[in-house]
Design a protein around this motif. Structure first.
Motif, PDB file in Angstrom:
ATOM      1  N   UNK A   1       0.803  -1.214   0.000  1.00  0.00           N
ATOM      2  CA  UNK A   1       0.000   0.000   0.000  1.00  0.00           C
ATOM      3  C   UNK A   1       0.833   1.260   0.000  1.00  0.00           C
ATOM      4  N   UNK A   2       2.142   1.110   0.299  1.00  0.00           N
ATOM      5  CA  UNK A   2       3.043   2.255   0.299  1.00  0.00           C
ATOM      6  C   UNK A   2       4.468   1.766   0.073  1.00  0.00           C
ATOM      7  N   UNK A   3       5.004   2.053  -1.116  1.00  0.00           N
ATOM      8  CA  UNK A   3       6.415   1.827  -1.398  1.00  0.00           C
ATOM      9  C   UNK A   3       7.089   3.194  -1.361  1.00  0.00           C
ATOM     10  N   UNK A   4       7.930   3.399  -0.329  1.00  0.00           N
ATOM     11  CA  UNK A   4       8.596   4.685  -0.117  1.00  0.00           C
ATOM     12  C   UNK A   4       9.845   4.755  -1.000  1.00  0.00           C
ATOM     13  N   UNK A   5       9.744   5.402  -2.136  1.00  0.00           N
ATOM     14  CA  UNK A   5      10.868   5.415  -3.072  1.00  0.00           C
ATOM     15  C   UNK A   5      12.015   6.299  -2.629  1.00  0.00           C
ATOM     16  N   UNK A   6      11.796   7.211  -1.672  1.00  0.00           N
ATOM     17  CA  UNK A   6      12.894   8.106  -1.280  1.00  0.00           C
ATOM     18  C   UNK A   6      14.048   7.365  -0.626  1.00  0.00           C
ATOM     19  N   UNK A   7      13.807   6.129  -0.161  1.00  0.00           N
ATOM     20  CA  UNK A   7      14.895   5.372   0.428  1.00  0.00           C
ATOM     21  C   UNK A   7      15.991   5.081  -0.605  1.00  0.00           C
ATOM     22  N   UNK A   8      15.622   5.111  -1.887  1.00  0.00           N
ATOM     23  CA  UNK A   8      16.613   4.913  -2.939  1.00  0.00           C
ATOM     24  C   UNK A   8      17.464   6.153  -3.166  1.00  0.00           C
ATOM     25  N   UNK A   9      17.044   7.286  -2.624  1.00  0.00           N
ATOM     26  CA  UNK A   9      17.715   8.554  -2.875  1.00  0.00           C
ATOM     27  C   UNK A   9      18.532   9.065  -1.694  1.00  0.00           C
ATOM     28  N   UNK A  10      18.222   8.614  -0.480  1.00  0.00           N
ATOM     29  CA  UNK A  10      18.743   9.288   0.705  1.00  0.00           C
ATOM     30  C   UNK A  10      20.267   9.324   0.767  1.00  0.00           C
ATOM     31  N   UNK A  11      20.939   8.312   0.232  1.00  0.00           N
ATOM     32  CA  UNK A  11      22.394   8.283   0.301  1.00  0.00           C
ATOM     33  C   UNK A  11      23.054   8.804  -0.978  1.00  0.00           C
ATOM     34  N   UNK A  12      22.246   9.314  -1.923  1.00  0.00           N
ATOM     35  CA  UNK A  12      22.782   9.718  -3.224  1.00  0.00           C
ATOM     36  C   UNK A  12      23.200  11.188  -3.223  1.00  0.00           C
TER      37      UNK A  12
END
Length: 542
Positions: free
Chosen positions: A275-286
């Motif tokens: 119901x919620x895939x948080x895509x920002x986790x792919x960005x936080x270390x970039x």
């Protein structure tokens, strides 16, 4: 004593008190050899990390990830370097240097707000472990439990609780924290009663026993020992995997995820989808925006375990409360009310378009049935703007999150523009009550049982029913088995939660027909405070 009940049930037993952090280190005396003093910090960090990695090796799933993340934080070169410079530059003792360096990092995270602010507690945990190591003292945290006990603490860091034995932890009570704190999430995952934000819990004498009532939000402390009585957890095993009420009214039970590991954990828990895939986790270390192929591969890894099943992907929830270096957004005086979520895309539509392209590719690669939603939408015009870009990217279903009160009040118009909505109860409560969800003193205002919040959810539910469009809940409220049925009675058609809560919520939904949940919802709406709402709903179902 009263607090905020965050995990239902009632349990009692002897008290095991979580040790407090060591006192704040003194700024002196200055070390005789600052270079040698600074050289003590890195080995201490390595020792702390090694112990955390050893604990991680003995567990799996979320516990393993939490312990490994904390270990990596202890070895953070920036933290170690900053502490070393404070020793050599200001002649501080190593303990004081670690204290000041870590506090600087924690303050920066708190000022960012949102998800980043929630990580400040983790930094403080690492700080205290490093200081204890430098002093040769026992690190703060959960004592070794030799019998079933009620844990009492100021607050709990993830590493304190990652590998707790649910057979020995009967209940949790903390002086700080709130409905979305790590303690609350952990308690629901373990299926044990918990009450947080109990003001004065640790003041005065030490108590021998405690009774914790997670439904009423009460902690009864006793001078004498109390028999160990665990809360019933049987509902966890009784769910058949179908999200529905006792009479077959469908309410999907799905999961919140942010990584491939989360996705697999959700599948193992029996979630019907995401119901919620948080895509920002792919960005936080970039440091730079990931290109489309990189994003596509990262998203596909999360989607793949749900081939053939529904997954709702939330576009980048970034901005002032989750600062990303490549966005270069500067500093805002009030991050929670700043340029965040979909508002970032208004000025940088190309970032959104690249993400949508990657999501569409990941759907094709994984076979999942993907829908896409935007965070922080406030108006119907914003919802329509987003839906147009989603469809232009070749994605079939566009939705938005309802976490701004204006969107809830305009739910019908918003739903006219999109295919579905999902209510983020954490932020919606924060904005409705003007109460920072990270502030323990305001935890009662952020209680998801607050009648004012339930009335807004009911308004959105009615709009969804009138237009025949789905209304989900993806905030922590969905993980409360007692509240899940009430939300269904308010018109919610799907509940998305931490994976570990899936079986208990599914079983609770299956316990009553939808009409019973509607009566419970009406009873809760008619009350004036969250404790009364809980009791009214429970009485209606009884």
């Amino acid at each position: 004593m009263s607090g905020v009940g965050v995990s239902s049930g009632r349990a009692s037993g002897p008290v095991a008190r979580v040790s407090e952090p060591l006192p704040e280190p003194a700024p002196g005396p200055a070390p005789a050899d600052p270079t040698a003093e600074a050289a003590r910090i890195r080995p201490a960090a390595d020792a702390v990390a090694d112990r955390l990695f050893q604990r991680a090796a003995r567990v799996g799933g979320d516990a393993k990830a939490i312990l490994e993340t904390t270990a990596a934080m202890a070895m953070d070169p920036a933290l170690i370097s900053q502490a070393e410079q404070l020793v050599t530059g200001r002649s501080l003792p190593a303990t004081r240097a670690v204290h000041e360096a870590a506090n600087g990092f924690a303050d920066a995270l708190r000022s960012a707000g949102g998800y980043m602010a929630e990580r400040a507690r983790d930094v403080q945990d690492v700080r205290d472990r490093l200081i204890a190591e430098l002093l040769g003292s026992t690190p703060p945290g959960v004592p070794e439990l030799t019998e079933p006990s009620v844990l009492v603490a100021r607050d709990l860091a993830p590493a304190d609780t990652a590998d707790l034995d649910p057979d020995l932890v009967l209940a949790l009570a903390t002086e700080e924290g709130g409905p979305t704190s790590h303690t609350a999430i952990l308690a629901r995952a373990l299926g044990i009663p918990a009450v947080v934000a109990v003001r004065g819990l640790l003041a005065g004498e030490t108590f021998a026993g405690a009774i914790v009532d997670g439904d009423l939000g009460e902690v009864d402390l006793r001078d004498e020992p109390v028999p160990a009585v665990a809360a019933e957890r049987g509902v966890r095993a009784d769910w058949n995997g179908v999200g529905a009420t006792a009479d077959g009214h469908e309410v999907k039970v799905v999961a919140n995820v942010g990584s491939p590991a989360d996705a697999q954990t959700a599948v193992d828990a029996g979630a019907q989808g995401v119901g919620l895939f948080r895509t920002e986790f792919s960005y936080l270390a970039a440091d730079d925006e990931p290109d489309v192929p990189t994003q596509r591969a990262a998203y596909a890894d999360v989607l793949r375990p749900f081939a053939g099943r529904p997954v709702v992907v939330r576009t980048l929830d970034a901005g002032a409360d989750k600062p990303l270096s490549f966005l270069d957004m500067g500093v805002e005086p009030n991050p929670a009310l700043g340029v965040r979520g979909v508002r970032v895309a208004f000025d940088r539509p190309e970032v959104l378009d690249r993400q949508l392209e990657a999501i569409a590719g990941a759907e094709a690669d994984s076979g999942a049935e993907v829908s896409v939603m935007a965070p922080m939408v406030a108006t119907a015009a914003e919802a329509a703007w987003f839906a147009e870009r989603v469809r232009a990217a070749g994605l079939r279903r566009a939705g938005v999150m309802i976490e701004v009160p204006a969107a809830a009040l305009s739910a019908r118009e918003v739903l006219d523009a999109v295919d579905f909505v999902s209510i983020g109860t954490n932020d919606l409560a924060q904005y409705v009550f003007a109460a920072d969800r990270m502030a323990g003193a305001l935890a009662t205002l952020n209680d998801p049982w607050q009648p004012a919040l339930l009335r807004l959810i009911a308004q959105v539910g009615r709009a969804g029913a009138e237009l025949g469009k789905p209304v989900g809940v993806c905030g922590e409220a969905a993980a409360d088995p007692a509240l899940g049925g009430v939300l269904a009675g308010l018109g919610v058609t799907s509940l998305s939660m931490v994976p570990a809560a899936v079986p208990a919520v599914g079983a609770a939904l299956a316990a009553h027909p939808i009409d019973a949940f509607r009566r419970a919802a009406e009873a809760a709406l008619a009350t004036a405070d969250p404790a009364a709402a809980r009791e009214a709903a429970r009485a209606a179902l009884a």
